[in-house]
Design a protein around this motif. Structure first.
Motif, PDB file in Angstrom:
ATOM      1  N   LYS A 158     -13.512  -4.761 -17.653  1.00 60.55           N
ATOM      2  CA  LYS A 158     -13.529  -5.566 -16.434  1.00 60.55           C
ATOM      3  C   LYS A 158     -12.887  -6.930 -16.660  1.00 60.55           C
ATOM      4  O   LYS A 158     -13.172  -7.614 -17.638  1.00 60.55           O
ATOM      5  CB  LYS A 158     -14.978  -5.734 -15.964  1.00 60.55           C
ATOM      6  N   ASP A 159     -12.012  -7.315 -15.739  1.00 63.10           N
ATOM      7  CA  ASP A 159     -11.327  -8.607 -15.727  1.00 63.10           C
ATOM      8  C   ASP A 159     -10.470  -8.872 -16.968  1.00 63.10           C
ATOM      9  O   ASP A 159     -10.185 -10.032 -17.282  1.00 63.10           O
ATOM     10  CB  ASP A 159     -12.339  -9.753 -15.545  1.00 63.10           C
ATOM     11  N   ASN A 160     -10.038  -7.815 -17.658  1.00 67.84           N
ATOM     12  CA  ASN A 160      -9.162  -8.026 -18.818  1.00 67.84           C
ATOM     13  C   ASN A 160      -7.785  -8.491 -18.355  1.00 67.84           C
ATOM     14  O   ASN A 160      -7.418  -8.329 -17.197  1.00 67.84           O
ATOM     15  CB  ASN A 160      -9.070  -6.753 -19.666  1.00 67.84           C
ATOM     16  N   LYS A 161      -7.013  -9.046 -19.269  1.00 70.83           N
ATOM     17  CA  LYS A 161      -5.682  -9.590 -18.945  1.00 70.83           C
ATOM     18  C   LYS A 161      -4.550  -8.661 -19.403  1.00 70.83           C
ATOM     19  O   LYS A 161      -3.394  -9.042 -19.350  1.00 70.83           O
ATOM     20  CB  LYS A 161      -5.502 -10.965 -19.602  1.00 70.83           C
ATOM     21  N   HIS A 162      -4.871  -7.461 -19.865  1.00 75.11           N
ATOM     22  CA  HIS A 162      -3.862  -6.589 -20.459  1.00 75.11           C
ATOM     23  C   HIS A 162      -3.481  -5.418 -19.556  1.00 75.11           C
ATOM     24  O   HIS A 162      -2.327  -5.289 -19.174  1.00 75.11           O
ATOM     25  CB  HIS A 162      -4.346  -6.095 -21.827  1.00 75.11           C
TER      26      HIS A 162
ATOM     27  N   THR B 201     -16.547  -0.367 -19.260  1.00 72.82           N
ATOM     28  CA  THR B 201     -17.029  -1.661 -19.752  1.00 72.82           C
ATOM     29  C   THR B 201     -18.485  -1.547 -20.210  1.00 72.82           C
ATOM     30  O   THR B 201     -18.839  -1.980 -21.306  1.00 72.82           O
ATOM     31  CB  THR B 201     -16.892  -2.739 -18.658  1.00 72.82           C
TER      32      THR B 201
ATOM     33  N   PRO C  85      -4.769  -4.222 -16.095  1.00 70.77           N
ATOM     34  CA  PRO C  85      -5.698  -4.538 -15.008  1.00 70.77           C
ATOM     35  C   PRO C  85      -6.206  -3.293 -14.281  1.00 70.77           C
ATOM     36  O   PRO C  85      -5.619  -2.218 -14.349  1.00 70.77           O
ATOM     37  CB  PRO C  85      -4.860  -5.421 -14.078  1.00 70.77           C
ATOM     38  N   GLN C  86      -7.297  -3.495 -13.568  1.00 72.19           N
ATOM     39  CA  GLN C  86      -7.932  -2.409 -12.829  1.00 72.19           C
ATOM     40  C   GLN C  86      -6.958  -1.708 -11.890  1.00 72.19           C
ATOM     41  O   GLN C  86      -7.006  -0.482 -11.750  1.00 72.19           O
ATOM     42  CB  GLN C  86      -9.121  -2.955 -12.043  1.00 72.19           C
TER      43      GLN C  86
ATOM     44  N   LYS D 196     -11.583  -5.263 -24.518  1.00 68.83           N
ATOM     45  CA  LYS D 196     -10.497  -6.240 -24.487  1.00 68.83           C
ATOM     46  C   LYS D 196      -9.324  -5.799 -23.620  1.00 68.83           C
ATOM     47  O   LYS D 196      -8.787  -6.608 -22.850  1.00 68.83           O
ATOM     48  CB  LYS D 196     -10.000  -6.497 -25.909  1.00 68.83           C
ATOM     49  N   TYR D 197      -8.919  -4.540 -23.724  1.00 71.62           N
ATOM     50  CA  TYR D 197      -7.684  -4.085 -23.083  1.00 71.62           C
ATOM     51  C   TYR D 197      -7.884  -3.308 -21.790  1.00 71.62           C
ATOM     52  O   TYR D 197      -6.959  -3.181 -20.997  1.00 71.62           O
ATOM     53  CB  TYR D 197      -6.881  -3.226 -24.061  1.00 71.62           C
TER      54      TYR D 197
END
Length: 135
Positions: free
Chosen positions: A74-78, A106, A80-81, A70-71
């Motif tokens: 990949k492509d999480n909103k918390h 991931t 970022p990469q 979640k945090y």
């Protein structure tokens, strides 16, 4: 029924996920993890402490893996990469390292979630593929 304890020696994927998390900033770096009792660092920290003390239950491992997905996944909103890339230890913000870290974390977290959650997701079906046998 007592909870099943999972140690790093029991599960090499769990040990690998801990190694990956160790590449990130320490929990005191609130600019990365956030602040307060409900911060990402606190959520991960509660589960990490249980696992690292040798008292981590399957539920602790499952929650830890879900939190990584979640945090940090990949492509999480918390987190970022790009932020992970900047903060990875000893790789000097190398974009490929950040990409590889996110992909590896991931994949490893997903493996653990499936290992420790699948029986709950399956519900009343005791055998893999049960839903398809009667269809």
């Amino acid at each position: 029924m007592p909870a099943h304890i999972v140690t790093l020696a029991d599960d090499s994927d769990l040990a690998h996920l801990i190694d990956l998390i160790d590449m990130l900033p320490s929990p005191e770096v609130t600019a990365f993890w956030g602040e307060g009792d409900h911060s990402i660092g606190r959520k991960l920290g509660r589960r990490l402490k249980a696992v690292l003390s040798g008292q981590g239950s399957t539920s602790d491992v499952d929650y830890l893996a879900v939190y990584v997905l979640k945090y940090l996944g990949k492509d999480n909103k918390h987190i970022p990469q790009e932020q992970i890339t900047k903060r990875l230890r000893a790789v000097n913000s190398l974009p490929a390292a950040g990409h590889a870290w996110v992909e590896d974390a991931t994949r490893t977290a997903w493996t653990l979630v499936n290992r420790y959650s699948l029986q709950h997701w399956r519900g009343s079906r005791d055998t893999p593929g049960d839903a398809w046998r009667s269809a």
